[in-house]
Design a protein around this motif. Structure first.
Motif, PDB file in Angstrom:
ATOM      1  N   ILE A  97     -12.216 -16.695  45.670  1.00 49.81           N
ATOM      2  CA  ILE A  97     -13.313 -17.608  45.113  1.00 49.81           C
ATOM      3  C   ILE A  97     -14.783 -17.017  45.796  1.00 49.81           C
ATOM      4  N   HIS A  98     -14.761 -17.182  47.246  1.00 48.83           N
ATOM      5  CA  HIS A  98     -15.917 -16.665  47.861  1.00 48.83           C
ATOM      6  C   HIS A  98     -16.304 -15.314  47.803  1.00 48.83           C
ATOM      7  N   SER A  99     -15.452 -14.348  47.444  1.00 46.43           N
ATOM      8  CA  SER A  99     -15.760 -13.011  47.216  1.00 46.43           C
ATOM      9  C   SER A  99     -16.365 -12.963  45.924  1.00 46.43           C
ATOM     10  N   GLN A 100     -15.957 -13.628  45.007  1.00 52.28           N
ATOM     11  CA  GLN A 100     -16.366 -13.789  43.606  1.00 52.28           C
ATOM     12  C   GLN A 100     -18.013 -13.977  43.544  1.00 52.28           C
ATOM     13  N   LEU A 101     -18.010 -15.103  44.370  1.00 53.11           N
ATOM     14  CA  LEU A 101     -19.379 -15.733  44.431  1.00 53.11           C
ATOM     15  C   LEU A 101     -20.432 -14.654  44.865  1.00 53.11           C
ATOM     16  N   TYR A 102     -20.006 -13.790  45.994  1.00 54.59           N
ATOM     17  CA  TYR A 102     -20.943 -12.753  46.468  1.00 54.59           C
ATOM     18  C   TYR A 102     -21.018 -11.890  45.474  1.00 54.59           C
ATOM     19  N   LYS A 103     -19.858 -11.445  44.777  1.00 54.97           N
ATOM     20  CA  LYS A 103     -20.064 -10.523  43.731  1.00 54.97           C
ATOM     21  C   LYS A 103     -21.035 -10.761  42.685  1.00 54.97           C
ATOM     22  N   TRP A 104     -21.054 -12.146  42.103  1.00 54.56           N
ATOM     23  CA  TRP A 104     -21.748 -12.449  41.257  1.00 54.56           C
ATOM     24  C   TRP A 104     -23.272 -12.556  41.715  1.00 54.56           C
ATOM     25  N   ARG A 105     -23.481 -12.745  43.000  1.00 55.32           N
ATOM     26  CA  ARG A 105     -24.955 -12.571  43.418  1.00 55.32           C
ATOM     27  C   ARG A 105     -25.430 -11.231  43.122  1.00 55.32           C
ATOM     28  N   GLN A 106     -24.719 -10.180  43.365  1.00 51.78           N
ATOM     29  CA  GLN A 106     -25.000  -8.889  43.292  1.00 51.78           C
ATOM     30  C   GLN A 106     -25.505  -8.628  41.800  1.00 51.78           C
ATOM     31  N   ILE A 107     -24.775  -9.109  40.747  1.00 51.62           N
ATOM     32  CA  ILE A 107     -25.108  -8.874  39.647  1.00 51.62           C
ATOM     33  C   ILE A 107     -26.436  -9.793  38.776  1.00 51.62           C
ATOM     34  N   ILE A 108     -26.358 -11.039  39.593  1.00 46.29           N
ATOM     35  CA  ILE A 108     -27.576 -12.014  39.318  1.00 46.29           C
ATOM     36  C   ILE A 108     -28.686 -11.463  39.582  1.00 46.29           C
ATOM     37  N   THR A 109     -28.972 -10.934  40.888  1.00 45.22           N
ATOM     38  CA  THR A 109     -30.127 -10.195  41.142  1.00 45.22           C
ATOM     39  C   THR A 109     -30.713  -8.951  40.447  1.00 45.22           C
ATOM     40  N   LYS A 110     -29.419  -8.255  39.648  1.00 46.58           N
ATOM     41  CA  LYS A 110     -29.859  -7.285  38.870  1.00 46.58           C
ATOM     42  C   LYS A 110     -30.271  -7.506  37.409  1.00 46.58           C
ATOM     43  N   GLU A 111     -29.463  -8.554  36.811  1.00 46.36           N
ATOM     44  CA  GLU A 111     -29.704  -8.738  35.605  1.00 46.36           C
ATOM     45  C   GLU A 111     -30.331 -10.124  35.340  1.00 46.36           C
ATOM     46  N   THR A 112     -30.789 -10.872  36.118  1.00 45.55           N
ATOM     47  CA  THR A 112     -31.591 -11.835  35.650  1.00 45.55           C
ATOM     48  C   THR A 112     -32.955 -11.828  36.443  1.00 45.55           C
ATOM     49  N   PRO A 113     -34.108 -12.390  35.744  1.00 48.50           N
ATOM     50  CA  PRO A 113     -35.479 -12.239  36.652  1.00 48.50           C
ATOM     51  C   PRO A 113     -35.452 -12.902  37.819  1.00 48.50           C
ATOM     52  N   GLN A 114     -35.751 -12.403  38.729  1.00 49.95           N
ATOM     53  CA  GLN A 114     -35.986 -12.797  40.142  1.00 49.95           C
ATOM     54  C   GLN A 114     -37.386 -13.220  40.580  1.00 49.95           C
ATOM     55  N   PRO A 115     -37.643 -13.980  41.325  1.00 55.96           N
ATOM     56  CA  PRO A 115     -38.992 -14.323  41.988  1.00 55.96           C
ATOM     57  C   PRO A 115     -39.436 -13.054  42.662  1.00 55.96           C
ATOM     58  N   PHE A 116     -40.760 -12.678  42.398  1.00 52.80           N
ATOM     59  CA  PHE A 116     -41.251 -11.523  42.807  1.00 52.80           C
ATOM     60  C   PHE A 116     -41.292 -11.428  44.529  1.00 52.80           C
ATOM     61  N   ILE A 117     -41.652 -12.612  45.114  1.00 52.11           N
ATOM     62  CA  ILE A 117     -41.772 -12.562  46.357  1.00 52.11           C
ATOM     63  C   ILE A 117     -40.269 -12.149  47.090  1.00 52.11           C
ATOM     64  N   LYS A 118     -39.290 -12.857  46.537  1.00 47.87           N
ATOM     65  CA  LYS A 118     -37.869 -12.678  46.731  1.00 47.87           C
ATOM     66  C   LYS A 118     -37.484 -11.388  46.562  1.00 47.87           C
ATOM     67  N   LYS A 119     -37.899 -10.544  45.677  1.00 46.83           N
ATOM     68  CA  LYS A 119     -37.531  -9.144  45.418  1.00 46.83           C
ATOM     69  C   LYS A 119     -38.338  -8.441  46.394  1.00 46.83           C
ATOM     70  N   GLN A 120     -39.394  -8.540  46.550  1.00 46.15           N
ATOM     71  CA  GLN A 120     -40.471  -7.597  47.552  1.00 46.15           C
ATOM     72  C   GLN A 120     -39.919  -7.925  48.896  1.00 46.15           C
ATOM     73  N   SER A 121     -39.567  -9.086  49.416  1.00 40.69           N
ATOM     74  CA  SER A 121     -39.212  -9.179  50.679  1.00 40.69           C
ATOM     75  C   SER A 121     -37.752  -8.703  51.107  1.00 40.69           C
ATOM     76  N   MET A 122     -36.935  -8.615  50.153  1.00 42.14           N
ATOM     77  CA  MET A 122     -35.518  -8.168  50.258  1.00 42.14           C
ATOM     78  C   MET A 122     -35.815  -6.493  50.344  1.00 42.14           C
TER      79      MET A 122
END
Lengths: 457, 245, 196
Positions: A366-391
């Motif tokens: 489960i926790h590995s899949q949570l990590y993997k969903w995070r990677q997909i979500i940041t690519k495929e859904t709109p992210q706050p500008f500040i979060k994206k830029q700071s990363m």
């Protein structure tokens, strides 16, 4: 609303959070006591995992085999691609049988398909018969946990609810009295029901039979009295052989509540004389999830709820904060597959502590899949500008040692020299309840260089 | 045996004393320690936030700095775990594979590679061990309460040999503290509540000093302890193992 | 037919390559249980009562002492017809069993590791009986206890039935604030007579 927003609302009542946390930790503790006494528990989990993984790799054939055997047993088998088709099939069966009053035992699938409102819109009375589900039904809420649907309600709330809807006497929340009254109320419903709907815990390809597990006996009271029994199952409930029940029934209740087995493990095969039995096999996004190599193991789930009981975030945020049919860790890897945008905050509602993967009786990572969903979500859904830029900026700094040194220096200076009011001001969520460390004058880097220089001189 | 020391970015900048204790401890044990000056961060902050692709540069920089060492030792279970588990996003060259195979958390390295238990330390306090999750459930630095099997804990094995240490039992032996990287700010309410509950467990047990294999958890707990003026100290395990009080 | 073929096609194209089905190696779990002792312990864990008995007459005698107030009774034990106050042959619909106080059934299989007992269509003349009754009594021979669920399914592979159920204790719930209440929708109590 995001999980974090809903969770922070839930956290406004700290006493309730403490109570919720302790109640569920107690269940996790009972699970520990129970499984630590089973010789070969980890091997049993491996078997559970292996059987489910095999099942998924041959699912179409097992479904065909199951259907064939179920038909031989005199059961009618139906297929639904989605929730809409599932609901329509059920209403058609009910209308055909002139059924107006329905009793339903626990089924997360019918919850997922929003069956109840659909039945009600068709003038069909549907009564949830699991006590916890009846409580949330009366409260016009949805279950906050898949095994303990009303775990978010305290006894006094149930007391008031029963007074209002069942006409019970005030009892200071006496669970014995309240359960007794619910028994009387629901017996009437069982006796007068025109049809019973149940879920399915396991469907056996080899025999065409299926197993339903309850502690209360409500599935049996419904199915053995009503002239029509409709059992609803997701495609992934299939297991190849009857002997595999030996593995799953050993795992299920121990993981769920610490009981060695549920009170009733009912094995249905043929309808009783003069009655009808229907099985509805539902996809509703499961075949889609099957196509995702990183996430298909989420379909191993046997709905024990252990990941919820162990999850320190679930225990402190309550099931409703997930705003999904299945809350908690397992819900957070299932839901994004259905609607990535809607459920985009769920995979972040975790510290990735890994406890969910270790309690899971069928070893879903489960926790590995949570990590993997995070990677997909940041690519495929709109992210706050500040979060994206700071990363992006962080990525650059950490790739470049000299930049890292300069930024580190500035950060340490700020922590030392800026007033606390500035450091802990509103944009810094860290500082709301926590102090930041004092910035040391020297970084480790600088200390090390100084030491090297001293050695040389 | 050439050992490369990795000091996590936040330890480097905010808790240099943890790095100093680590290097002093390793040198005391006659380890040939090198500290490559071009190191920065393992890449975890971006990756756990879902921006794994922004961490490629950090990963490559890590491998570049440590590729020539026999072992890489770090006072952080979390960073070691990240390198082992998540460095699959860069091409798996021989160097990358070598680095991933040979990265160790400090206690693990001392106990299982150096095979030393008694470090001659003394520290006369009541200690509560916080079993940081990535080290515990990721690297299996100890048995996990969920898993059925033999009971063990590397950090406790080392602490048991420290003169004067009294290990205090907790009611929840390995529950997460709620730090979780950016989780600490994006899920502020839950993070804080988890930390408060964790601290209370230590207080109820009469703990004087909380220790862990990871400073990140301790930073979160310390932030709460200081804000709420609670009678507790936090120290990284390296600082205790390097003490002579 | 509905969406049958469409679903099956989608699964076929989305499933991974065939993985092996693992074998269940029962020796991994064996620990030489004292079957009667373990079974007794687990029956207590799941909230049942266990009583030893020599013969069916003895059982009926003891039942009358334990449940002196029960009025509507049925037993399927051999030579206990005089005990019965209802005749299932004249039953119109299962709903008429609503007032059944006491049911005595014989079982041929029980599981030590979890205190559960198997009853099926072969023993239950009307399916709803063991659920609708107020107090359930199950009769069992010690020789019919198996250690784990694995052996139970071994035995069941030769006992075909249209419906069967493992029953572990009386019906129960903890849905109100996690406090355990015995007697939800099914039987309020379960008493097991164990014949050595």
């Amino acid at each position: 609303m995001s999980h974090s927003k809903l969770a922070s609302i839930f956290n406004k009542d700290e006493k309730r959070v403490d109570w919720h946390d302790k109640a569920l930790w107690f269940v996790r503790h009972k699970r520990d006591k129970s499984v630590h006494n089973v010789k070969g528990w980890e091997e049993l989990r491996n078997l559970g995992h292996g059987i489910k993984a095999h099942m998924l790799s041959n699912l179409d054939n097992y479904l065909i085999q199951f259907e064939e055997n179920a038909k031989k047993n005199g059961v009618e088998v139906h297929w639904a691609a989605n929730d809409e088709e599932h609901n329509k099939l059920i209403v058609d069966i009910l209308k055909e049988n002139n059924a107006k009053k329905i009793v339903k035992s626990k089924s997360m699938l019918t919850e997922e398909c929003h069956l109840n409102p659909f039945l009600e819109a068709n003038d069909i009375e549907v009564i949830d018969t699991d006590l916890g589900e009846r409580i949330v039904q009366l409260a016009k809420e949805r279950p906050s946990h898949i095994v303990l649907p009303a775990i978010h309600k305290n006894r006094h709330e149930v007391d008031e609810l029963f007074q209002e809807h069942l006409g019970t006497k005030p009892c200071d929340g006496d669970p014995q009295y309240l359960t007794g009254e619910a028994r009387k109320h629901l017996r009437e419903k069982f006796i007068s029901a025109d049809a019973a709907i149940t879920g399915v815990n396991f469907a056996i390809a080899e025999t065409g039979g299926f197993v339903v597990c309850t502690n209360e006996g409500n599935a049996d009271m419904g199915a053995h009295l009503a002239p029509v029994h409709i059992a609803c199952m997701g495609v992934e409930k299939i297991i190849p052989k009857q002997e595999h029940l030996g593995v799953f029934l050993r795992l299920l209740a121990r993981s769920a509540t610490g009981q060695p087995i549920t009170t009733y493990s009912s094995h249905f095969k043929k309808p009783r004389k003069g009655t009808k039995m229907h099985i509805i096999i539902v996809d509703n996004g499961r075949s889609e999830q099957l196509s995702r190599p990183d996430f298909r193991a989420s379909l191993h789930c046997i709905r024990c709820g252990a990941c919820m009981n162990t999850c320190p975030i679930y225990r402190r945020s309550g099931g409703h904060s997930y705003d999904a049919t299945i809350p908690g860790p397992i819900g957070s890897i299932l839901s994004p597959g259905k609607d990535l945008k809607k459920y985009s905050t769920l995979p972040f509602a975790s510290t990735l502590c890994g406890s969910c993967s270790d309690v899971c009786p069928v070893k879903i990572d489960i926790h590995s899949q949570l990590y993997k969903w995070r990677q997909i979500i940041t690519k495929e859904t709109p992210q706050p500008f500040i979060k994206k830029q700071s990363m992006k900026a962080m990525g650059k700094i950490f790739a470049n040692p000299s930049q890292f040194e300069i930024v580190g220096k500035i950060a340490r200076w700020s922590l030392r020299n800026l007033p606390k009011a500035v450091i802990n001001s509103k944009p810094n969520a860290w500082g709301k309840a926590r102090d930041l460390p004092l910035g040391p004058k020297q970084s480790f880097d600088e200390w090390f260089k100084e030491r090297e220089n001293e050695k040389k001189s | 045996m050439k050992v490369g020391l990795f000091i996590p970015c936040y330890i480097n900048q905010l808790y240099p004393q943890v790095g100093i204790a680590t290097i002093e401890l390793l040198e005391k044990l006659n380890v040939d320690v090198g500290y490559p000056s071009g190191q920065t961060c393992c890449g975890q902050p971006m990756a756990n936030s879902g921006f794994e692709y922004e961490s490629n540069g950090a990963c490559s920089n890590f491998v570049e700095n440590f590729k020539d060492f026999d072992y890489i030792v770090t006072p952080s279970g979390s960073c070691a775990y990240h390198v082992k588990k998540h460095y699959d996003i860069i091409p798996q060259t021989e160097e990358v594979i070598k680095v991933r195979n040979n990265v160790y958390e400090l206690c693990d390295f001392i106990l299982n590679i150096l095979k030393i238990k008694d470090l001659g330390a003394s520290f006369p306090y009541k200690i509560g061990v916080h079993k940081s999750c990535h080290g515990l459930r990721g690297l299996r630095l100890g048995s996990c309460s969920e898993v059925v099997g033999k009971q063990y804990s590397y950090i406790e094995e080392l602490l048991q040999e420290v003169k004067g240490v009294e290990l205090m039992p907790l009611s929840r032996t390995d529950e997460c503290c709620g730090f979780g990287g950016t989780f600490a700010v994006t899920e502020e309410a839950i993070s804080v509540k988890m930390g408060k509950d964790k601290i209370q467990d230590h207080l109820d047990s009469g703990v004087e000093v909380i220790t862990a294999t990871d400073t990140s958890c301790l930073m979160h707990l310390e932030g709460l302890i200081n804000r709420n003026k609670q009678p507790l100290k936090v120290l990284h395990i390296a600082e205790i193992l390097n003490s002579n009080l | 037919m509905g969406s049958r073929n469409q679903i099956l096609e989608k699964i076929k194209s989305n499933k991974p390559e065939l993985l092996d089905l693992p074998n269940i190696d029962i020796s991994l779990f064996e620990e030489n249980l004292d079957l009667i002792k373990e079974f007794t312990k687990k029956v207590e864990v799941v909230g049942g009562n266990i009583v030893t008995a020599n013969s069916n007459e003895d059982i009926i005698h003891q039942i009358e002492k334990i449940f002196p107030d029960s009025k509507v009774k049925f037993s399927n034990l051999e030579n206990t017809q005089s005990f019965n106050t209802i005749n299932l042959a004249t039953l119109h619909k299962p709903h008429d069993l609503e007032n059944l106080d006491l049911l005595v059934l014989e079982s041929k299989l029980a599981v030590a590791e979890n205190g559960s007992i198997w009853v099926s269509d072969n023993e239950i003349p009307v399916r709803v009986l063991p659920f609708i009754v107020q107090h359930l009594v199950l009769v069992l021979s010690a020789k019919d206890i198996v250690p784990y669920m694995h052996q139970a399914y071994d035995k069941l592979s030769n006992l075909d039935s249209d419906f069967g159920v493992f029953i572990a204790g009386p019906s129960k719930t903890a849905d109100i604030e996690q406090s355990l209440v015995i007697g939800a929708h099914g039987a309020l109590s379960l008493t097991i007579f164990l014949k050595e």
